[in-house]
Design an enzyme around this catalytic site. Structure first.
Site, PDB file in Angstrom:
ATOM      1  N   ARG A   1     -78.583  50.355   9.479  1.00 21.50           N
ATOM      2  CA  ARG A   1     -78.454  51.814   9.488  1.00 21.50           C
ATOM      3  C   ARG A   1     -79.158  52.472  10.688  1.00 21.50           C
ATOM      4  O   ARG A   1     -80.102  53.252  10.548  1.00 21.50           O
ATOM      5  CB  ARG A   1     -78.965  52.422   8.178  1.00 21.50           C
ATOM      6  CG  ARG A   1     -78.477  51.761   6.911  1.00 21.50           C
ATOM      7  CD  ARG A   1     -76.994  51.893   6.645  1.00 21.50           C
ATOM      8  NE  ARG A   1     -76.541  53.242   6.398  1.00 21.50           N
ATOM      9  CZ  ARG A   1     -76.594  53.844   5.209  1.00 21.50           C
ATOM     10  NH1 ARG A   1     -77.135  53.222   4.195  1.00 21.50           N
ATOM     11  NH2 ARG A   1     -76.136  55.075   5.057  1.00 21.50           N
ATOM     12  N   PRO A   2     -78.779  52.152  11.911  1.00 23.79           N
ATOM     13  CA  PRO A   2     -79.431  52.760  13.074  1.00 23.79           C
ATOM     14  C   PRO A   2     -79.158  54.269  13.150  1.00 23.79           C
ATOM     15  O   PRO A   2     -78.268  54.781  12.464  1.00 23.79           O
ATOM     16  CB  PRO A   2     -78.769  52.039  14.247  1.00 23.79           C
ATOM     17  CG  PRO A   2     -77.453  51.598  13.726  1.00 23.79           C
ATOM     18  CD  PRO A   2     -77.664  51.269  12.284  1.00 23.79           C
ATOM     19  N   ILE A   3     -79.940  54.964  13.975  1.00 20.46           N
ATOM     20  CA  ILE A   3     -79.708  56.408  14.163  1.00 20.46           C
ATOM     21  C   ILE A   3     -79.523  56.735  15.638  1.00 20.46           C
ATOM     22  O   ILE A   3     -79.662  57.888  16.061  1.00 20.46           O
ATOM     23  CB  ILE A   3     -80.861  57.252  13.572  1.00 20.46           C
ATOM     24  CG1 ILE A   3     -82.197  56.903  14.253  1.00 20.46           C
ATOM     25  CG2 ILE A   3     -80.949  57.103  12.062  1.00 20.46           C
ATOM     26  CD1 ILE A   3     -83.277  57.934  14.009  1.00 20.46           C
ATOM     27  N   ASP A   4     -79.157  55.714  16.432  1.00 19.70           N
ATOM     28  CA  ASP A   4     -79.020  55.931  17.882  1.00 19.70           C
ATOM     29  C   ASP A   4     -78.003  57.025  18.206  1.00 19.70           C
ATOM     30  O   ASP A   4     -78.204  57.817  19.137  1.00 19.70           O
ATOM     31  CB  ASP A   4     -78.647  54.623  18.592  1.00 19.70           C
ATOM     32  CG  ASP A   4     -77.380  54.000  18.017  1.00 19.70           C
ATOM     33  OD1 ASP A   4     -77.269  53.895  16.776  1.00 19.70           O
ATOM     34  OD2 ASP A   4     -76.488  53.635  18.795  1.00 19.70           O
ATOM     35  N   LEU A   5     -76.934  57.122  17.421  1.00 23.72           N
ATOM     36  CA  LEU A   5     -75.895  58.126  17.724  1.00 23.72           C
ATOM     37  C   LEU A   5     -76.394  59.542  17.407  1.00 23.72           C
ATOM     38  O   LEU A   5     -76.059  60.502  18.103  1.00 23.72           O
ATOM     39  CB  LEU A   5     -74.611  57.822  16.948  1.00 23.72           C
ATOM     40  CG  LEU A   5     -73.975  56.472  17.241  1.00 23.72           C
ATOM     41  CD1 LEU A   5     -72.732  56.277  16.394  1.00 23.72           C
ATOM     42  CD2 LEU A   5     -73.656  56.325  18.730  1.00 23.72           C
TER      43      LEU A   5
ATOM     44  N   ASP B   1     -67.349  53.627   0.683  1.00 28.31           N
ATOM     45  CA  ASP B   1     -68.084  53.906  -0.551  1.00 28.31           C
ATOM     46  C   ASP B   1     -67.263  53.612  -1.800  1.00 28.31           C
ATOM     47  O   ASP B   1     -67.798  53.664  -2.902  1.00 28.31           O
ATOM     48  CB  ASP B   1     -68.535  55.370  -0.592  1.00 28.31           C
ATOM     49  CG  ASP B   1     -69.610  55.648   0.425  1.00 28.31           C
ATOM     50  OD1 ASP B   1     -69.931  56.820   0.645  1.00 28.31           O
ATOM     51  OD2 ASP B   1     -70.117  54.682   1.028  1.00 28.31           O
TER      52      ASP B   1
ATOM     53  N   CYS C   1     -81.462  49.669   5.015  1.00 29.78           N
ATOM     54  CA  CYS C   1     -81.384  49.664   3.551  1.00 29.78           C
ATOM     55  C   CYS C   1     -80.597  48.412   3.173  1.00 29.78           C
ATOM     56  O   CYS C   1     -80.245  47.605   4.034  1.00 29.78           O
ATOM     57  CB  CYS C   1     -80.695  50.923   3.030  1.00 29.78           C
ATOM     58  SG  CYS C   1     -78.931  50.912   3.318  1.00 29.78           S
TER      59      CYS C   1
ATOM     60  N   ARG D   1     -79.222  57.359  -8.168  1.00 29.52           N
ATOM     61  CA  ARG D   1     -79.174  58.069  -6.883  1.00 29.52           C
ATOM     62  C   ARG D   1     -77.836  58.770  -6.690  1.00 29.52           C
ATOM     63  O   ARG D   1     -77.753  59.749  -5.949  1.00 29.52           O
ATOM     64  CB  ARG D   1     -79.394  57.086  -5.728  1.00 29.52           C
ATOM     65  CG  ARG D   1     -80.777  56.453  -5.707  1.00 29.52           C
ATOM     66  CD  ARG D   1     -80.954  55.638  -4.455  1.00 29.52           C
ATOM     67  NE  ARG D   1     -80.589  56.459  -3.315  1.00 29.52           N
ATOM     68  CZ  ARG D   1     -80.070  55.956  -2.196  1.00 29.52           C
ATOM     69  NH1 ARG D   1     -79.881  54.660  -2.073  1.00 29.52           N
ATOM     70  NH2 ARG D   1     -79.763  56.752  -1.185  1.00 29.52           N
TER      71      ARG D   1
ATOM     72  N   ARG E   1     -82.908  57.693   3.020  1.00 29.31           N
ATOM     73  CA  ARG E   1     -82.468  57.680   4.425  1.00 29.31           C
ATOM     74  C   ARG E   1     -81.900  59.034   4.855  1.00 29.31           C
ATOM     75  O   ARG E   1     -81.991  59.420   6.001  1.00 29.31           O
ATOM     76  CB  ARG E   1     -81.373  56.650   4.642  1.00 29.31           C
ATOM     77  CG  ARG E   1     -81.652  55.263   4.297  1.00 29.31           C
ATOM     78  CD  ARG E   1     -80.590  54.405   4.879  1.00 29.31           C
ATOM     79  NE  ARG E   1     -80.599  54.501   6.321  1.00 29.31           N
ATOM     80  CZ  ARG E   1     -79.826  55.285   7.045  1.00 29.31           C
ATOM     81  NH1 ARG E   1     -78.978  56.091   6.432  1.00 29.31           N
ATOM     82  NH2 ARG E   1     -79.903  55.307   8.352  1.00 29.31           N
TER      83      ARG E   1
ATOM     84  N   ILE F   1     -67.226  48.953   7.999  1.00 27.61           N
ATOM     85  CA  ILE F   1     -68.241  49.955   8.332  1.00 27.61           C
ATOM     86  C   ILE F   1     -69.658  49.383   8.300  1.00 27.61           C
ATOM     87  O   ILE F   1     -70.429  49.544   9.237  1.00 27.61           O
ATOM     88  CB  ILE F   1     -68.142  51.166   7.354  1.00 27.61           C
ATOM     89  CG1 ILE F   1     -66.728  51.735   7.318  1.00 27.61           C
ATOM     90  CG2 ILE F   1     -69.184  52.225   7.712  1.00 27.61           C
ATOM     91  CD1 ILE F   1     -66.275  52.412   8.587  1.00 27.61           C
TER      92      ILE F   1
ATOM     93  N   LYS G   1     -72.551  64.217  -3.870  1.00 26.57           N
ATOM     94  CA  LYS G   1     -73.886  63.856  -3.352  1.00 26.57           C
ATOM     95  C   LYS G   1     -73.899  63.960  -1.836  1.00 26.57           C
ATOM     96  O   LYS G   1     -74.806  64.554  -1.245  1.00 26.57           O
ATOM     97  CB  LYS G   1     -74.232  62.431  -3.757  1.00 26.57           C
ATOM     98  CG  LYS G   1     -75.418  61.836  -3.009  1.00 26.57           C
ATOM     99  CD  LYS G   1     -75.769  60.440  -3.423  1.00 26.57           C
ATOM    100  CE  LYS G   1     -74.957  59.387  -2.754  1.00 26.57           C
ATOM    101  NZ  LYS G   1     -75.404  59.005  -1.398  1.00 26.57           N
ATOM    102  N   ASN G   2     -72.884  63.381  -1.182  1.00 26.11           N
ATOM    103  CA  ASN G   2     -72.911  63.303   0.276  1.00 26.11           C
ATOM    104  C   ASN G   2     -72.559  64.608   0.969  1.00 26.11           C
ATOM    105  O   ASN G   2     -72.733  64.725   2.178  1.00 26.11           O
ATOM    106  CB  ASN G   2     -72.018  62.158   0.754  1.00 26.11           C
ATOM    107  CG  ASN G   2     -72.621  60.810   0.387  1.00 26.11           C
ATOM    108  OD1 ASN G   2     -73.782  60.733  -0.030  1.00 26.11           O
ATOM    109  ND2 ASN G   2     -71.842  59.765   0.508  1.00 26.11           N
TER     110      ASN G   2
END
Ligand code: EPZ
Length: 427
Positions: free
Chosen positions: A128-132, A313, A123, A405, A99, A335, A22-23
């Site tokens: 779950r930031p996206i700053d990076l 995971d 979530c 999912r 996401r 994490i 999936k990933n």
């Protein structure tokens, strides 16, 4: 709403086919935006998240065709073609459901010179930031604007120049977005402390097959020499190492044995080491990874970490297995900040787990008892299934959309190796 009913206590034995990862698929799919030629992905898993991503790409005008999928087949082949992009906006109502949609930001920016994506929001397992992601794209020359719940990225006229970025925290998604922006930048880009997950390697391999020039694949220092255009390709998605590890835990908790067909031990070393420390027999075989119970389960102490460390995971699934170990295990989740939602549900099944912040103390118990339980997130729901397979009596797992999912036809795969499991709908 569907639910899964499991009658525990059956020893699992046999062969489980491992699906495409999936990933990996979720970062390979948006690469279709990087070329106007056809991109064909083989071994795509049949998952809700893949369907969601296909729908998002269709919104942009990307054509998608499914080929050769008989109902009984696992996985399928999808050919995508972004001949003409009709929209460069990823709307809130699609992004909020998945996401991973943020992974269209860079390829859309690279292709169109600008992209607008709804902020994904958090979530269940964390905010779950996206700053990076954004800092990496700025380092490669993009201008980033945040407004009204959207992020807008703009490239200078003539395209992104490329640049250098050192990630302060290892981030899988941010590394993937940076790679997808850098491959067609005008110059050279360098990424330090990049994520090294096998799914990143799969992305790099496919980008190279499309004509990209990337050095340091598999390491945390990537050098990308931008090329003017990428061409189409046909690429086989790697096997899902997390799915494989999940089914290894399922067989082990029942005292059984399983061959995980297609699994690659070299991509699962930390999981394999943990399973061996717990007392399982694990060996690579031509067809895949063979895992067998071999005496009582032993407790372990471990913490999650970026690859090649023990995968976050896999934490919930291994915790379910450790509920029946002879002794006390200590797990530390480094994490995500809220990835212990499976704990209260496991305790309702008779487990004895205490959590203190990022640390979970798993006191082994002699048995688990079936119960009605609620899935809260993808991997938590799998840990409840694993516990249910060993629990005395019946376990009902609700809110299966979490499971769907990330696990292709889970109940069929578990039934292949003797589980008494069925999916029922409509409660
Ligand atoms: C990917 O998520 C996976 N998802 C996750 O799998 C996996 O748990 C995670 O990597 C870690 O391995 C997909 O690949 C679709 P990160 P991602 O960016 O990319 C922080 C599953 O169960 N961070 O590596 O979102 C973040 O908060 C899912 O299959 C920032 O601070 O993970 C986290 O603490 C769950 N800023 C840490 O980094 C950012 O901009 C690692 O996150 C990005 C991340």
């Amino acid at each position: 709403m569907d639910k899964i009913i499991i009658r525990g206590g059956k020893r699992l034995a046999g062969r489980i086919p491992v699906s495409g990862a999936k990933n990996a698929a979720l970062t390979l799919l948006p690469c279709a935006l990087l070329t106007d030629e056809p991109l064909t992905l083989r071994n795509l898993p049949r998952l809700a998240d893949i369907d969601g991503f296909q729908h998002l790409l269709n919104q942009f005008g990307v054509s998608t065709a499914i080929a050769g999928a008989r109902p009984e087949d696992f996985g399928r082949v999808m050919t995508l073609q972004a001949t003409r992009i009709t929209s460069s906006v990823a709307p809130y109502d699609l992004v909020r459901k998945m996401r991973a949609s943020i992974l269209v930001l860079a390829p859309m920016l690279a292709r169109m010179g600008e992209a607008k994506v709804s902020l994904p929001g958090g979530c269940a397992i964390g905010n779950r930031p996206i700053d990076l992601h954004l800092k990496a794209l700025e380092a490669l020359g993009a201008t980033i604007e945040l407004a009204a719940g959207y992020v807008r990225a703009i490239a200078p006229d003539g395209g992104l120049p490329g640049g250098r970025y050192s990630f302060p925290v290892v981030s899988v998604g941010a590394t993937e977005n940076a790679l997808m922006a850098a491959v067609t930048a005008r110059g050279k880009s360098t990424l330090h402390n990049a994520a090294r997950e096998p799914e990143i390697v799969d992305l790099c391999r496919m980008l190279v097959a499309m004509g990209a020039e990337i050095e340091g694949i598999g390491t945390s220092d990537l050098v990308i020499h931008g090329v003017s255009r990428l061409h189409g390709a046909t690429y086989q998605v790697m096997p899902d190492r997390i799915e494989a590890g999940s089914y290894a835990c399922a067989a082990a908790i029942t005292g059984g044995e399983v061959t995980l067909a297609g699994a690659r031990i070299e991509e699962m070393e930390a999981t394999v080491q943990a399973l061996r420390d717990i007392g399982l027999h694990v060996e690579p075989r031509p067809e895949g990874l063979h895992v067998a119970a071999d005496g009582p389960l032993r407790p372990v102490t471990l913490e999650t970490a970026p690859y090649p460390g023990f995968a976050t995971d896999m934490q919930a699934q291994l915790m379910a297995l450790l509920c029946l170990a002879q002794g006390t295990s200590v797990l530390t989740e480094t994490i995500f900040e809220n990835r212990y939602m499976h704990v209260p549900e496991l305790n309702r099944m008779g487990a004895h787990i205490e959590t203190k912040g990022r640390v979970a103390i798993v006191h082994g118990v002699p048995k688990l008892t079936g119960a009605e339980v609620m899935a809260t997130d993808l991997r938590a729901s799998m840990s409840l299934v694993i516990a249910g397979l060993a629990a005395e009596g019946e376990t009902q797992v609700h809110r299966l959309y979490h499971l769907d999912r990330g696990y292709e036809r889970l109940e069929e795969k578990l039934a292949l190796v003797g589980a008494e499991i069925e999916r029922v709908g409509g409660d």
